[in-house]
Design an enzyme around this catalytic site. Structure first.
Site, short mmCIF file in Angstrom:
data_model
loop_
_atom_site.label_atom_id
_atom_site.label_comp_id
_atom_site.label_asym_id
_atom_site.label_seq_id
_atom_site.Cartn_x
_atom_site.Cartn_y
_atom_site.Cartn_z
N GLU A 1 12.71 12.74 0.59
CA GLU A 1 11.58 12.19 -0.16
C GLU A 1 10.24 12.79 0.31
OE1 GLU A 1 11.00 10.40 -2.72
OE2 GLU A 1 8.99 9.62 -2.46
N ARG B 1 1.99 0.32 15.35
CA ARG B 1 1.65 0.29 13.92
C ARG B 1 2.07 -1.05 13.32
NH1 ARG B 1 6.32 4.04 11.03
NH2 ARG B 1 5.30 3.37 9.12
N THR C 1 8.87 26.45 7.00
CA THR C 1 7.52 25.95 6.77
C THR C 1 6.50 26.95 7.32
OG1 THR C 1 8.46 23.76 7.11
CG2 THR C 1 6.08 23.89 6.92
N ASP D 1 7.06 22.61 -25.60
CA ASP D 1 6.98 21.26 -25.05
C ASP D 1 8.08 21.11 -24.01
OD1 ASP D 1 6.79 18.35 -24.75
OD2 ASP D 1 5.67 18.41 -26.63
N HIS E 1 15.88 11.79 12.71
CA HIS E 1 14.71 11.90 13.58
C HIS E 1 13.77 10.70 13.38
CE1 HIS E 1 12.59 14.73 10.44
NE2 HIS E 1 12.31 13.47 10.17
N HIS E 2 14.04 9.90 12.37
CA HIS E 2 13.28 8.66 12.21
C HIS E 2 13.90 7.53 13.02
CE1 HIS E 2 10.76 10.19 8.93
NE2 HIS E 2 11.81 10.93 8.64
N TRP F 1 7.50 -0.52 4.12
CA TRP F 1 7.99 0.16 2.91
C TRP F 1 9.42 0.63 3.10
CZ3 TRP F 1 9.28 5.38 1.68
CH2 TRP F 1 9.24 6.26 2.75
N HIS G 1 0.85 -1.20 0.00
CA HIS G 1 0.00 0.00 0.00
C HIS G 1 0.88 1.25 0.00
CE1 HIS G 1 -2.72 3.15 1.49
NE2 HIS G 1 -1.92 3.31 2.53
N LYS H 1 5.89 29.82 5.03
CA LYS H 1 4.97 29.53 3.93
C LYS H 1 3.52 29.59 4.40
CE LYS H 1 6.13 26.83 0.63
NZ LYS H 1 6.92 27.33 -0.48
N SER I 1 -0.07 27.48 -3.96
CA SER I 1 0.44 28.85 -4.15
C SER I 1 -0.09 29.46 -5.44
CB SER I 1 1.97 28.87 -4.19
OG SER I 1 2.49 28.28 -3.03
N HIS J 1 13.89 11.32 4.25
CA HIS J 1 13.34 12.62 4.63
C HIS J 1 13.25 13.58 3.45
CE1 HIS J 1 11.43 15.37 7.26
NE2 HIS J 1 12.05 16.27 6.55
N SER K 1 13.15 6.35 -13.36
CA SER K 1 12.09 7.13 -13.98
C SER K 1 12.01 8.52 -13.38
CB SER K 1 10.76 6.40 -13.80
OG SER K 1 9.69 7.28 -13.97
N SER K 2 12.07 8.60 -12.05
CA SER K 2 11.89 9.95 -11.50
C SER K 2 13.13 10.80 -11.71
CB SER K 2 11.46 9.92 -10.03
OG SER K 2 12.10 8.92 -9.34
N TYR L 1 9.69 15.66 1.29
CA TYR L 1 9.56 16.99 0.67
C TYR L 1 9.40 16.90 -0.83
CZ TYR L 1 9.89 18.92 5.18
OH TYR L 1 9.60 19.21 6.46
C1 HEM Z 1 7.24 20.14 9.92
C2 HEM Z 1 7.41 19.12 9.21
C3 HEM Z 1 7.65 17.70 9.69
C4 HEM Z 1 8.25 17.23 10.81
C5 HEM Z 1 8.85 18.06 11.92
C6 HEM Z 1 8.22 15.79 10.74
C7 HEM Z 1 8.74 14.95 11.69
C8 HEM Z 1 8.68 13.57 11.63
C9 HEM Z 1 9.29 12.68 12.56
C10 HEM Z 1 10.11 13.11 13.76
C11 HEM Z 1 9.00 11.41 12.18
C12 HEM Z 1 9.48 10.12 12.84
C13 HEM Z 1 8.62 9.71 13.95
C14 HEM Z 1 8.94 8.31 14.45
O1 HEM Z 1 9.01 7.37 13.62
O2 HEM Z 1 9.09 8.15 15.67
C15 HEM Z 1 8.21 11.50 11.00
C16 HEM Z 1 7.70 10.41 10.33
C17 HEM Z 1 7.15 10.47 9.07
N1 HEM Z 1 6.87 11.64 8.39
FE1 HEM Z 1 7.14 13.53 9.04
N2 HEM Z 1 7.61 15.42 9.61
C18 HEM Z 1 7.26 16.56 8.92
C19 HEM Z 1 6.64 16.63 7.70
C20 HEM Z 1 6.35 15.53 6.94
C21 HEM Z 1 5.89 15.60 5.58
C22 HEM Z 1 5.70 16.88 4.80
C23 HEM Z 1 5.71 14.33 5.17
C24 HEM Z 1 5.23 13.79 3.88
C25 HEM Z 1 4.93 14.44 2.87
C26 HEM Z 1 6.04 13.47 6.25
C27 HEM Z 1 5.97 12.12 6.18
C28 HEM Z 1 6.37 11.27 7.16
C29 HEM Z 1 6.35 9.84 7.05
C30 HEM Z 1 5.89 9.04 5.83
C31 HEM Z 1 6.80 9.33 8.26
C32 HEM Z 1 6.86 7.88 8.69
C33 HEM Z 1 7.96 7.15 8.11
C34 HEM Z 1 7.92 5.68 8.53
O3 HEM Z 1 8.36 5.37 9.62
O4 HEM Z 1 7.45 4.86 7.73
N3 HEM Z 1 6.43 14.22 7.32
N4 HEM Z 1 8.01 12.83 10.68
CU CU Z 2 11.59 12.92 8.34
#
Ligand code: HEM
Ligand code: CU
Lengths: 532, 192
Positions: free
Chosen positions: A255, A450, A328, A106, A302-303, A142, A77, A331, A268, A253, A169-170, A257
């Site tokens: 990614e 999760r 951020t 084009d 931070h992950h 994933w 998914h 914006k 915008s 990370h 591709s990307s 963005y």
């Molecule tokens: C102010 C902006 C953001 C902050 C401070 C932030 C912070 C974080 C942090 C600290 C985690 C890890 C949490 C953990 O696993 O314990 C996380 C996970 C995640 N964030 Fe964000 N994030 C932000 C914006 C975004 C944006 C814009 C996206 C996507 C477009 C995003 C997508 C994700 C995803 C997919 C995960 C989970 C990844 C995984 O473990 O599979 N985040 N974020």
């Molecule tokens: Cu991140």
């Protein structure tokens, strides 16, 4: 590879016909359409998997699927939604809009454009075929962490090659976008006159070129660890599985963005149109986007707060993460200030954009919470994380893409979409998305992990509400399909060239629908006609 | 215009390929970073001179626990003679482990150490360890191995117990090593 950038004028509006038009297309609009249709298809495939997940989680205990298959559902998914739906939708919009917005006929490299699209169905055939293999589809998440992912059966090389192709591709798409904007702008279209959608896409393209190869490297290491006796992540050979997490999130990370910046670009464009005011703080928007992109390379760990990093590391990544909130915030402030005292109207694209503004910000706030190291130990790997990233991804990004589709659909097809259906789509989606994702915060804080097919009975009530929200959200998206089909068939009021009363920009100087080759003679852009 | 496009595209392709290389470069780079900072829960290899400042904190006793694991793919037994020791910070101590090859094949193994809690790893110095090199055991062989270590006197007060854990894995290039080590193994055998 050949880059036939310039078209001969004799073939002005000559469209190839039949299946060949699509298979061999080098036209930015046709390719854009293919990307968008592909993305919508993948959105429903990924959505069907989400429905399986929510069905199983409707009650505690094991009901419909076995745990291995459940884990495949969550894993595939995510891969389908990220790489199959959101990214191709962004590239599709870029293909359609960027040549028109910069005043070009084009894309710079039309043949490469064709290839970068056709790689996608091929890559997803590889990925989805793993469901029929010994050992099943990828089920380790994933994020593909070793050693778990290495226990996948015959599907592993297919997963890895699929990721390679998606990356290829990307990267090709990104190079094409940069080459187009750098080399094919109309006279007078300086960088600081570019529409913000174009700006966010240039920055996204650079992120793609910097981040995707790192992921490709990481998964190649997985491949050689499994089949060729290397030990990058294998402790037995002196490797370290945590190393993979570092490599992965160095890509991961940026990614996020890559996913979100195009959505920022879309809103915008839309918010100024329906506020009938120019975008507040154009230059600060550009710089804020660039700083977000730059900082996104310094926050990856931070992950990984819970892997046992030293204190100095935890602190560094905590402060760096907090720092991203500053641009951020700029914006969000600018979008709000654009609406301030504007003569606003609330057509569907505007509604979805305001939805993005509110709900992305909510997801950003939970992101900040998790960025605080000591509390992340509680949130990590719980449903709180699931709530966070779904708020930024669904109402933050998918809504942005949908807003863009409603905004430009009359331009693409020449007819207005059905506004009543659009409003229904917005309200059903917005209500259901919150029923779906908001209670996940509570579940996570209460400790529900999760990626599990079963849970403690104390979590039942919220899970049932979440599942109901999920099904409602899934059904609501059928309205979008209906709206798009109606427009594609030409059912609706004839759209004017400008489409929207408050719209500016080169794309709105072309007829609706625009000619096959957008600008065969470059328009002259002045400060007054430039969109901001 | 077409030429400019080609140039832009070429530069970007080179950049993409460089980033692919950077992904690989991250592996050694991280190790260098961890070496410099002494982080990551990996224990360092040190000489007696560097750690035995001579000062032994006789007032403190720290419990060191040993934990022994064998990867399922490796048909070995691996035990510590004593599972816990009490040591004074600054003092040089020695622990003995026994390893036995239960199979009828010669196998090369490698022990991978790790120290918990991770803050303690900064102060846990091994001056000699069977984990510094591959260990070759001929079929059925049993042998004793030692680790000699010093717990740094600067160990924070709050740490009262630490665990040194080892996991033995089969060295990935085992067959080759056994082959090239045959003469050594035979020499050992001849000595009895
Ligand atoms: C102010 C902006 C953001 C902050 C401070 C932030 C912070 C974080 C942090 C600290 C985690 C890890 C949490 C953990 O696993 O314990 C996380 C996970 C995640 N964030 Fe964000 N994030 C932000 C914006 C975004 C944006 C814009 C996206 C996507 C477009 C995003 C997508 C994700 C995803 C997919 C995960 C989970 C990844 C995984 O473990 O599979 N985040 N974020
Ligand atoms: Cu991140």
């Amino acid at each position: 590879m050949s880059y036939g950038a310039v078209h001969d004028d004799e073939h002005h509006d000559h469209k190839p016909t039949g299946i060949g038009r699509w298979l061999f297309s080098t036209n930015h609009k046709d390719i854009g359409t293919m990307y968008l249709v592909f993305a919508l298809t993948m959105f429903f495939i990924g959505g069907a998997m989400a429905m399986v997940i929510r069905l199983e989680l409707f009650q505690p205990g094991m009901q419909y699927v076995d745990p291995q298959f459940f884990n495949s559902m969550t894993t595939v998914h995510a891969l389908v939604m990220i790489f199959g739906a959101v990214m191709p939708a962004g590239v599709g919009l870029a293909n359609w809009m960027i040549p028109m917005m910069v005043g070009a006929p084009d894309m710079a490299m039309p043949r490469m454009n064709n290839m970068s699209f056709w790689i996608l169905p091929f890559a997803f055939t590889l990925l989805l075929s793993t469901f029929f293999m010994q050992g099943g589809a990828p089920a380790g998440g994933w994020t593909m962490y070793p050693p778990l992912v290495l226990q996948l059966g015959d599907g592993l090389p297919f997963l890895i090659f699929a990721v390679h192709f998606l990356g290829l591709s990307s990267i090709m798409g990104a190079i094409n976008i940069i080459a187009t904007v750098f080399n094919m702008r109309a006279p007078g279209m300086t960088f600081m006159r570019l529409p913000l959608f174009v700006w966010t896409w240039i920055i996204t393209a650079f992120l793609l070129i910097a981040a995707m190869p790192v992921l490709a490297g990481g998964v190649t290491m997985l491949l050689t660890d499994r089949f060729f006796g290397t030990a990058f992540f294998d402790a037995a050979g002196g490797g370290d599985p945590v190393m993979f997490q570092h490599v992965f999130w160095f890509f991961g990370h940026p990614e996020v963005y890559i996913l979100v910046l195009p959505s920022f670009g879309i809103i915008s464009q839309i918010i100024p149109t329906f506020s009938r005011k120019p975008l507040f703080g154009y230059a600060s928007m550009v710089y804020a986007t660039a700083s977000i992109a730059f900082l996104s390379f310094f926050v990856w760990a931070h992950h990984m707060f819970t892997v046992g990093m030293p204190l100095a590391g935890e602190l560094f990544f905590m402060y760096a993460t907090m720092a991203i909130a500053v641009p951020t915030g700029v914006k969000v402030f600018n979008w709000t200030a654009t609406m301030w005292k504007g003569s606003m109207t609330f057509e569907t694209p505007m509604l979805f954009s305001i939805g993005v503004l509110f709900m992305f910000t909510l997801g950003g706030f939970t992101g900040l919470m998790m960025g605080i190291t000591p509390v992340d130990f509680q949130y990590h790997d719980t449903y709180f994380i699931v709530a966070h990233f779904h708020y930024v991804l669904v109402p933050g990004i998918v809504f942005g893409i949908v807003a863009g589709v409603y905004y430009w659909l009359p331009k693409w097809t020449g007819v207005m979409y059905d506004e009543t259906l659009g409003k229904w789509h917005f309200w059903t989606s917005t209500i259901s998305v919150n029923v779906l994702f908001f209670p996940m915060h509570f579940l996570g804080l209460a400790g529900m992990p999760r990626r599990i097919p079963d849970y403690n009975t104390q979590f039942t009530d919220w899970n049932q509400i979440v599942s109901v929200g999920g099904i409602a959200f899934g059904l609501s998206q059928l309205i979008l399909v209906w709206v798009v089909i109606k427009c594609a068939r030409g059912q609706g009021e004839k759209a004017t060239d400008q489409v929207w009363e408050g719209a500016h920009g080169l794309e709105f100087t072309l007829p609706s629908p625009p000619p096959f080759h957008s600008f065969t003679t470059p328009p002259e852009v002045t400060e007054a006609t430039a969109h901001s | 215009m077409a030429e400019a496009t080609t140039r832009t595209a070429q530069k970007l392709f080179v950049f993409a390929i460089a980033m692919f290389g950077f992904g690989y470069a991250m592996v050694p780079l991280y190790d260098v970073l961890c070496d410099i900072t002494g982080l990551n829960g990996k224990t360092g290899e040190t000489t007696i001179a560097a750690v035995a400042s001579g000062y032994v904190d006789k007032d403190r006793l720290v419990t060191v626990q040993f934990d022994t694991n064998v990867n399922t793919a490796l048909p070995w037994n691996f035990k510590a003679i004593e599972y816990t020791m009490k040591v004074h910070p600054g003092e040089i101590s020695e622990a003995v482990f026994v390893v036995e090859n239960k199979s009828d094949k010669d196998i090369v193994g490698q022990a991978v150490p790790s120290v918990a809690p991770s803050q303690a790893s900064l102060y846990f110095n091994k001056t000699e360890c069977f984990c510094f090199t591959n260990q070759t055991l001929v079929a059925g062989e049993r042998k004793e191995m030692i680790v000699r270590f010093v717990v740094g006197a600067e160990l924070p007060e709050k740490i009262k117990t630490m665990t040194l854990s080892y996991t033995f894995f089969e060295a990935p290039d085992s067959e080759d090593v056994v082959f090239s080590n045959k003469s050594t193994v035979e020499a050992i055998d001849a000595k009895g």
